[in-house]
Design a protein around this motif. Structure first.
Motif, short mmCIF file in Angstrom:
data_model
loop_
_atom_site.label_atom_id
_atom_site.label_comp_id
_atom_site.label_asym_id
_atom_site.label_seq_id
_atom_site.Cartn_x
_atom_site.Cartn_y
_atom_site.Cartn_z
N LYS A 94 0.84 -1.21 0.00
CA LYS A 94 0.00 0.00 0.00
C LYS A 94 0.86 1.25 0.00
CE LYS A 94 -3.76 -2.30 2.39
NZ LYS A 94 -4.39 -2.52 3.69
N LYS A 95 1.89 1.25 0.82
CA LYS A 95 2.78 2.41 0.93
C LYS A 95 3.47 2.73 -0.39
CE LYS A 95 6.75 4.10 3.57
NZ LYS A 95 7.71 3.78 4.63
N HIS A 96 3.90 1.70 -1.11
CA HIS A 96 4.64 1.90 -2.35
C HIS A 96 3.78 1.69 -3.60
CE1 HIS A 96 8.43 2.48 -0.31
NE2 HIS A 96 8.10 1.48 0.48
N ASN A 97 2.48 1.51 -3.38
CA ASN A 97 1.52 1.36 -4.47
C ASN A 97 1.92 0.24 -5.45
OD1 ASN A 97 -0.91 2.01 -5.62
ND2 ASN A 97 -0.04 3.57 -6.97
N ILE A 98 2.25 -0.91 -4.87
CA ILE A 98 2.60 -2.10 -5.65
C ILE A 98 1.60 -3.18 -5.30
CG2 ILE A 98 4.36 -3.87 -6.09
CD1 ILE A 98 6.43 -1.86 -4.99
N GLU A 99 0.99 -3.78 -6.30
CA GLU A 99 0.03 -4.85 -6.03
C GLU A 99 0.74 -6.03 -5.39
OE1 GLU A 99 -2.29 -6.05 -9.45
OE2 GLU A 99 -2.14 -4.02 -10.25
N LEU A 100 0.09 -6.64 -4.41
CA LEU A 100 0.68 -7.81 -3.75
C LEU A 100 0.93 -8.94 -4.74
CD1 LEU A 100 -0.99 -8.11 -0.25
CD2 LEU A 100 1.43 -8.12 -0.77
N GLN A 101 0.08 -9.06 -5.73
CA GLN A 101 0.27 -10.10 -6.74
C GLN A 101 1.61 -9.92 -7.45
OE1 GLN A 101 -1.34 -12.87 -7.51
NE2 GLN A 101 0.09 -13.27 -9.16
N LYS A 102 1.98 -8.69 -7.75
CA LYS A 102 3.26 -8.42 -8.41
C LYS A 102 4.43 -8.58 -7.44
CE LYS A 102 1.46 -5.43 -11.98
NZ LYS A 102 1.36 -4.08 -12.52
N LEU A 103 4.18 -8.34 -6.18
CA LEU A 103 5.22 -8.40 -5.16
C LEU A 103 5.58 -9.83 -4.77
CD1 LEU A 103 6.87 -6.37 -3.43
CD2 LEU A 103 5.08 -6.58 -1.71
N ILE A 104 4.57 -10.67 -4.53
CA ILE A 104 4.84 -12.02 -4.04
C ILE A 104 4.17 -13.11 -4.87
CG2 ILE A 104 5.24 -11.34 -1.66
CD1 ILE A 104 2.37 -12.30 -1.02
N GLY A 105 3.41 -12.74 -5.88
CA GLY A 105 2.68 -13.72 -6.67
C GLY A 105 3.49 -14.32 -7.79
N GLY A 106 2.90 -15.32 -8.40
CA GLY A 106 3.55 -16.00 -9.52
C GLY A 106 2.68 -15.93 -10.76
N LEU A 107 2.90 -16.85 -11.66
CA LEU A 107 2.20 -16.86 -12.94
C LEU A 107 1.20 -17.99 -13.07
CD1 LEU A 107 5.30 -16.07 -15.17
CD2 LEU A 107 3.59 -14.46 -14.32
N GLU A 108 1.18 -18.89 -12.09
CA GLU A 108 0.29 -20.05 -12.18
C GLU A 108 -1.17 -19.66 -11.94
OE1 GLU A 108 0.79 -23.35 -12.73
OE2 GLU A 108 2.97 -23.29 -12.85
N THR A 109 -2.05 -20.35 -12.59
CA THR A 109 -3.45 -20.35 -12.22
C THR A 109 -3.66 -21.73 -11.63
OG1 THR A 109 -4.00 -18.89 -14.04
CG2 THR A 109 -5.82 -20.10 -13.03
N PRO A 110 -3.58 -21.82 -10.29
CA PRO A 110 -3.56 -23.14 -9.68
C PRO A 110 -4.84 -23.93 -9.94
CG PRO A 110 -3.49 -21.40 -8.00
CD PRO A 110 -3.53 -20.74 -9.32
N ARG A 111 -4.66 -25.24 -10.09
CA ARG A 111 -5.79 -26.13 -10.27
C ARG A 111 -6.31 -26.53 -8.90
NH1 ARG A 111 -3.21 -30.62 -13.80
NH2 ARG A 111 -1.39 -29.33 -14.04
N ASN A 112 -7.61 -26.53 -8.75
CA ASN A 112 -8.24 -26.88 -7.49
C ASN A 112 -8.27 -28.39 -7.33
OD1 ASN A 112 -9.13 -25.54 -5.29
ND2 ASN A 112 -11.10 -24.94 -6.13
N GLU A 113 -7.12 -28.96 -7.00
CA GLU A 113 -7.05 -30.40 -6.79
C GLU A 113 -5.87 -30.72 -5.88
OE1 GLU A 113 -5.05 -32.67 -10.26
OE2 GLU A 113 -6.15 -31.03 -11.21
N LEU A 114 -5.99 -31.85 -5.20
CA LEU A 114 -4.92 -32.31 -4.32
C LEU A 114 -3.91 -33.11 -5.11
CD1 LEU A 114 -6.97 -33.58 -1.25
CD2 LEU A 114 -5.55 -31.54 -1.37
N CYS A 115 -2.65 -32.82 -4.87
CA CYS A 115 -1.60 -33.58 -5.55
C CYS A 115 -0.34 -33.47 -4.70
CB CYS A 115 -1.36 -33.03 -6.95
SG CYS A 115 -0.28 -34.06 -7.93
N GLY A 116 0.13 -34.58 -4.18
CA GLY A 116 1.35 -34.58 -3.38
C GLY A 116 1.13 -34.11 -1.95
N GLU A 117 2.17 -33.55 -1.40
CA GLU A 117 2.17 -33.09 -0.01
C GLU A 117 1.34 -31.82 0.15
OE1 GLU A 117 5.62 -30.72 2.08
OE2 GLU A 117 6.13 -32.84 1.96
N ARG A 118 0.54 -31.74 1.22
CA ARG A 118 -0.22 -30.52 1.53
C ARG A 118 0.71 -29.52 2.22
NH1 ARG A 118 -5.21 -32.07 4.93
NH2 ARG A 118 -6.29 -30.29 4.06
N LEU A 119 0.68 -28.29 1.77
CA LEU A 119 1.55 -27.25 2.29
C LEU A 119 0.70 -26.13 2.91
CD1 LEU A 119 4.48 -26.08 2.44
CD2 LEU A 119 3.96 -24.94 0.30
N PHE A 120 0.76 -26.00 4.22
CA PHE A 120 0.07 -24.93 4.92
C PHE A 120 1.06 -23.78 5.08
CE2 PHE A 120 -2.30 -28.67 6.03
CZ PHE A 120 -3.62 -28.25 6.13
#
Length: 178
Positions: A94-120
């Motif tokens: 907010k302070k630097h007017n940078i979207e969080l998606q650009k700051l910490i996000g990636g490029l994936e559109t994750p699939r809503n499915e379980l696969c492998g280890e669950r990561l909390f």
């Protein structure tokens, strides 16, 4: 920086909300104590109080270093450090007017499915570490990112942006974790 934390209650369940304020802007994080894991809000409140003075003497520009500082001061509390870092990153964006998606996000559109280890993510304790972990191509381990929906949508923006670094996604309500 001003640092606030309080107990919020929903449906006879108590959880902690942390809020950081700087220059009339704020960022929030939350901690859900999971009873079946032996967690209790009182323990988290004590840990937060241990971190209080350190946080009050930082600025949002230290959002990328805060987890390291907290762990150096009092290590081993990933849920608390994650909530504080999430609040700081939200405030920083907010302070630097940078979207969080650009700051910490990636490029994936994750699939809503379980696969492998669950990561909390809250149990990893570091938003930036998770971002790098997701992009580690040397690991053959498949992970499903678990996005927890908090009672009043605390940390939704941070958790959603972070989820786009992962290929697989599971969305859980906070009630399902209890």
């Amino acid at each position: 920086m001003k640092f606030f934390y309080n107990i919020s209650k929903v449906e006879d369940y108590e959880y902690i909300v942390v809020r950081l304020e700087e220059d009339n802007l704020s960022g929030a994080g939350a901690i859900l104590p999971i009873r079946k894991r032996g967690e209790n809000y009182k323990i988290f409140m004590g840990i937060i109080e241990e971190y209080r003075s350190l946080i009050e003497h930082t600025t949002s520009d230290e959002a990328f270093l805060i987890t390291e500082k907290l762990n150096k001061h009092f290590p081993g509390h990933p849920k608390v450090t994650f909530a504080i870092q999430a609040a700081m990153l939200s405030l920083f964006s907010k302070k630097h007017n940078i979207e969080l998606q650009k700051l910490i996000g990636g490029l994936e559109t994750p699939r809503n499915e379980l696969c492998g280890e669950r990561l909390f993510p809250e149990y990893e304790g570091d938003v930036l570490k998770l971002r790098c972990l997701a992009q580690d191509s040397s690991s053959n381990l498949t992970r499903t990112y678990v996005l927890t929906k908090y009672p009043k949508n605390e940390m939704d923006e941070v958790l959603s942006a972070l989820s786009t670094n992962f290929k697989y996604l599971e969305v859980l309500s906070w009630r399902e974790l209890l």
